[in-house]
Design a protein around this motif. Structure first.
Motif, short mmCIF file in Angstrom:
data_model
loop_
_atom_site.label_atom_id
_atom_site.label_comp_id
_atom_site.label_asym_id
_atom_site.label_seq_id
_atom_site.Cartn_x
_atom_site.Cartn_y
_atom_site.Cartn_z
N LYS A 274 42.00 30.91 43.75
CA LYS A 274 43.53 31.21 43.51
C LYS A 274 43.27 32.65 43.10
CE LYS A 274 46.99 29.64 40.28
NZ LYS A 274 47.54 28.64 39.35
N LEU A 275 42.18 32.96 41.97
CA LEU A 275 41.99 34.51 41.57
C LEU A 275 41.95 35.40 42.86
CD1 LEU A 275 39.52 33.81 38.46
CD2 LEU A 275 41.90 34.70 38.43
N MET A 276 41.50 35.07 43.75
CA MET A 276 41.34 35.84 45.06
C MET A 276 42.68 36.04 45.68
SD MET A 276 37.55 34.49 46.73
CE MET A 276 35.92 34.95 45.73
N ASN A 277 43.54 35.23 45.36
CA ASN A 277 44.92 35.44 46.02
C ASN A 277 44.78 34.86 47.64
OD1 ASN A 277 47.54 35.48 46.31
ND2 ASN A 277 47.71 37.53 47.10
N ARG A 278 44.07 33.78 47.68
CA ARG A 278 43.49 33.38 49.09
C ARG A 278 44.53 32.47 49.75
NH1 ARG A 278 40.92 35.65 53.00
NH2 ARG A 278 40.17 33.83 53.99
N PHE A 309 32.29 36.69 42.34
CA PHE A 309 33.65 37.36 42.12
C PHE A 309 33.94 37.29 40.64
CE2 PHE A 309 38.36 37.14 42.16
CZ PHE A 309 38.59 38.28 42.55
N CYS A 310 34.85 38.05 40.21
CA CYS A 310 35.29 38.07 38.74
C CYS A 310 35.48 36.60 38.31
CB CYS A 310 36.48 38.67 38.66
SG CYS A 310 36.57 40.41 39.52
N GLY A 311 34.87 36.51 37.01
CA GLY A 311 34.89 35.32 36.33
C GLY A 311 34.11 34.06 36.85
N GLU A 312 33.55 34.23 38.18
CA GLU A 312 32.67 32.88 38.91
C GLU A 312 31.61 32.55 37.78
OE1 GLU A 312 31.14 32.63 43.18
OE2 GLU A 312 29.71 33.43 42.06
N THR A 313 32.00 30.87 37.50
CA THR A 313 30.90 30.09 36.84
C THR A 313 29.88 29.63 37.87
OG1 THR A 313 32.16 28.29 36.98
CG2 THR A 313 32.62 29.78 35.13
N GLU A 314 29.03 28.77 36.92
CA GLU A 314 27.92 28.40 37.81
C GLU A 314 28.48 27.30 38.54
OE1 GLU A 314 24.43 28.68 38.59
OE2 GLU A 314 24.87 30.58 37.55
N GLU A 315 29.70 26.53 37.93
CA GLU A 315 30.29 25.47 38.57
C GLU A 315 31.03 26.01 39.90
OE1 GLU A 315 30.12 22.11 38.10
OE2 GLU A 315 28.41 22.74 36.77
N LYS A 336 27.47 39.95 48.04
CA LYS A 336 27.78 39.99 46.62
C LYS A 336 29.10 40.70 46.38
CE LYS A 336 24.17 42.39 45.28
NZ LYS A 336 23.08 43.12 44.55
N PHE A 337 29.91 40.39 45.37
CA PHE A 337 31.15 41.24 45.13
C PHE A 337 31.05 42.33 44.78
CE2 PHE A 337 34.41 42.18 41.91
CZ PHE A 337 35.46 42.17 42.78
N SER A 338 31.78 43.27 45.29
CA SER A 338 31.93 44.66 45.15
C SER A 338 33.20 45.31 44.68
CB SER A 338 31.56 45.40 46.56
OG SER A 338 31.42 46.76 46.38
N MET A 339 33.32 45.60 43.59
CA MET A 339 34.84 45.85 43.09
C MET A 339 35.39 47.17 43.88
SD MET A 339 37.46 45.12 41.03
CE MET A 339 36.74 44.26 39.57
N ARG A 340 36.56 46.96 44.47
CA ARG A 340 36.89 48.25 45.22
C ARG A 340 38.38 48.77 44.16
NH1 ARG A 340 34.38 50.50 46.48
NH2 ARG A 340 34.75 51.40 48.57
N PRO A 341 38.03 50.16 44.35
CA PRO A 341 39.26 50.71 43.30
C PRO A 341 40.43 50.35 44.02
CG PRO A 341 37.57 52.21 43.72
CD PRO A 341 37.18 51.22 44.59
N ASP A 342 41.69 50.38 43.33
CA ASP A 342 43.06 50.18 43.65
C ASP A 342 43.49 48.63 44.24
OD1 ASP A 342 43.53 53.03 43.36
OD2 ASP A 342 42.70 53.44 45.37
N THR A 343 42.53 47.84 44.37
CA THR A 343 42.83 46.36 44.65
C THR A 343 43.47 45.91 43.29
OG1 THR A 343 40.68 45.78 43.92
CG2 THR A 343 40.94 46.29 46.32
N TYR A 344 43.94 44.51 43.60
CA TYR A 344 44.61 43.86 42.37
C TYR A 344 43.34 43.49 41.42
CZ TYR A 344 46.33 39.86 39.79
OH TYR A 344 47.08 39.37 38.67
N ALA A 345 42.01 43.21 42.13
CA ALA A 345 40.98 42.87 41.11
C ALA A 345 40.50 43.99 40.17
CB ALA A 345 39.91 42.47 41.77
N ALA A 346 40.74 45.14 40.77
CA ALA A 346 40.37 46.63 39.99
C ALA A 346 41.29 46.72 38.80
CB ALA A 346 40.24 47.66 41.00
N LYS A 347 42.54 46.22 39.08
CA LYS A 347 43.74 46.42 38.49
C LYS A 347 43.59 45.42 36.95
CE LYS A 347 46.31 49.54 41.37
NZ LYS A 347 47.47 49.54 42.16
N HIS A 348 43.63 44.37 37.73
CA HIS A 348 43.76 43.24 36.92
C HIS A 348 42.62 42.35 36.28
CE1 HIS A 348 47.87 44.08 37.28
NE2 HIS A 348 47.88 44.15 38.44
#
Length: 442
Positions: A274-278, A309-315, A336-348
């Motif tokens: 859901k966070l990834m908007n998949r 990815f952002c906020g990923e827990t052990e669960e 491994k997750f790599s934050m990319r500028p201008d994406t939704y993840a980078a902004k929010h």
């Protein structure tokens, strides 16, 4: 006249297809394509911006090319593709040995730009298009084995996954006229190619409408498969939310459509998806896996996954491992997750998982996938597959290699077989990555 061009490609299959389009555009305008960079007057670097390390590789490559430019001061370097689109201004300011920058939708401008380059001048064209598909251009197949080829059937993406830059670097989704795709595949077959891979950021979204007629991806696949039964057809990449039963039925009905589906999962956690908007759940994904197994029992399934990815827990991480155990992928691209500028993840969102945690989680995924791949391949021992011979094995010139319908590499003794020939191979042993076999008659 200085007109020798060397094209260097980084990134995915779609970048390779783009480089072949660029080669065709320049060839028609009198430029010659060089295989030796030391003979080139223009060096074109086709780039990827999916992950930060991909961009860092390009930066490193530009530093390496300074030595070549010192010895051949007239050589001009240009940046093409997604990285050019994303950070045009930075490249212009920070890389003084770059003379021109061209985005994915502006390749037709290259001949004009090259002809107007002067010492010290820099040029850039990165405007995105809503209509450009390069459908009228027959790509130059300069980096190929003469047996397998890629055909780009659409460009762009509008899924806007939270981590992905593609919608911003390649623009909105648009599909090619199916008749141009069929014609390109037919030409390749007549030239001796025996396998084509239809490419799109999400091939399931392919849709062409004209004069009241609609052609979707299942119909397109059938059209290409019906060119000739000796032409194998593959495709990449599928988005799980759009993988239809109709496509699976089409694959089952045509023997020459290969039984291999790349279905990126990215995470096994519903919260992460859901966070990834998949736009699918783990349950939906597993439903699609069940559908594949129903229509294509022998189909191999591969995937992409992101660790940390952002906020990923052990669960969340454990849910991904459990997804791997349930699906039992034949192969996976794991990052491994790599934050990319201008994406939704980078902004929010916050890139809040420590690198050592990302690394550990990735290593656990890799280890599990290695076990699964070896177990899957071990089950192939004793089976006979029709293999399309592609060339000489990288490990020994006494062996050939090819792939079966499931896209698994099989190595076997050379004998008198030739590239482009179909051979029946019985699997006798394996590694986690490769099947080894011997030719049999059936």
């Amino acid at each position: 006249m200085k007109n020798k061009v060397y094209i260097e490609t980084y990134g995915c299959q779609m970048n390779l297809a783009d480089s072949e389009i660029v080669g065709s555009i320049l060839s028609k305008e009198g430029y010659s394509l060089e295989k030796d960079i030391n003979h080139a007057d223009y060096i074109l670097i086709n780039t990827c911006a999916i992950r930060d390390n991909a961009e860092q590789r390009i930066r490193k490559r530009l530093r390496e090319l300074r030595a070549l430019q010192r010895n051949r001061q007239w050589v001009k370097i240009g940046i093409l593709g997604c990285m050019a689109e994303r950070i045009k201004n930075q490249l212009m300011e920070e890389e003084d040995n770059v003379s021109f920058i061209v985005g994915p939708d502006a390749y037709r401008r290259l001949p004009e730009m090259l002809s107007h380059l002067h010492d010290g001048e820099k040029m850039a064209e990165t405007l995105l298009s809503d209509s450009e598909t390069y459908a009228d251009i027959e790509p130059v197949r300069y980096d190929t084995n003469g047996i397998t080829a890629y055909i780009s059937i659409m460009r762009g993406c509008q899924n806007y996954c939270a981590y992905c830059v593609v919608p911003y670097t390649r623009g909105r989704e648009r599909s090619r006229d199916p008749q141009t795709i069929v014609a390109e595949a037919n030409t390749l077959f007549e030239k001796g190619y025996r396998e084509v891979t239809l490419l799109g950021q999400n091939v399931n979204s392919y849709r062409w409408q004209c004069n009241g007629t609609t052609v979707g991806f299942p119909q397109l696949m059938a059209m290409v498969a019906e060119i000739n039964p000796l032409l194998r057809v593959r495709f990449a990449t599928s988005h799980p939310k759009d993988l239809s039963d109709e496509l699976l039925q089409t694959m089952a009905e045509h023997k020459n459509i290969c039984h291999c589906i790349h279905l990126p999962v990215q995470s096994g956690s519903e919260r992460m998806l859901k966070l990834m908007n998949r736009r699918y759940t783990p349950e939906w994904y597993l439903n699609r896996i069940e559908a594949i197994r129903h229509y294509l029992p022998d189909c191999s399934i591969t995937t992409d996954v992101i660790a940390g990815f952002c906020g990923e827990t052990e669960e969340d991480h454990k849910a991904t491992l459990e997804m791997f155990r349930k699906v039992r992928y034949d192969y996976a691209y794991m990052f491994k997750f790599s934050m990319r500028p201008d994406t939704y993840a980078a902004k929010h969102l916050q890139d809040d998982i420590p690198d050592e945690v990302k690394t550990r989680r990735l290593e656990e995924i890799i280890a599990l996938q290695g076990e699964i791949a070896l177990e899957n391949n071990t089950k192939e021992i004793g089976k006979v597959y029709e293999v399309l011979v592609e060339g000489v094995s990288h490990r020994s010139d006494k062996q050939l290699f090819g792939r079966n319908s499931q896209n698994k590499v099989i190595v076997f003794d050379r004998q008198d077989f030739q590239p482009g020939q179909y051979v029946n191979i019985k699997v006798t042993r394996c590694t986690a990555a490769t099947l080894i076999g011997e030719a049999v008659t059936q």
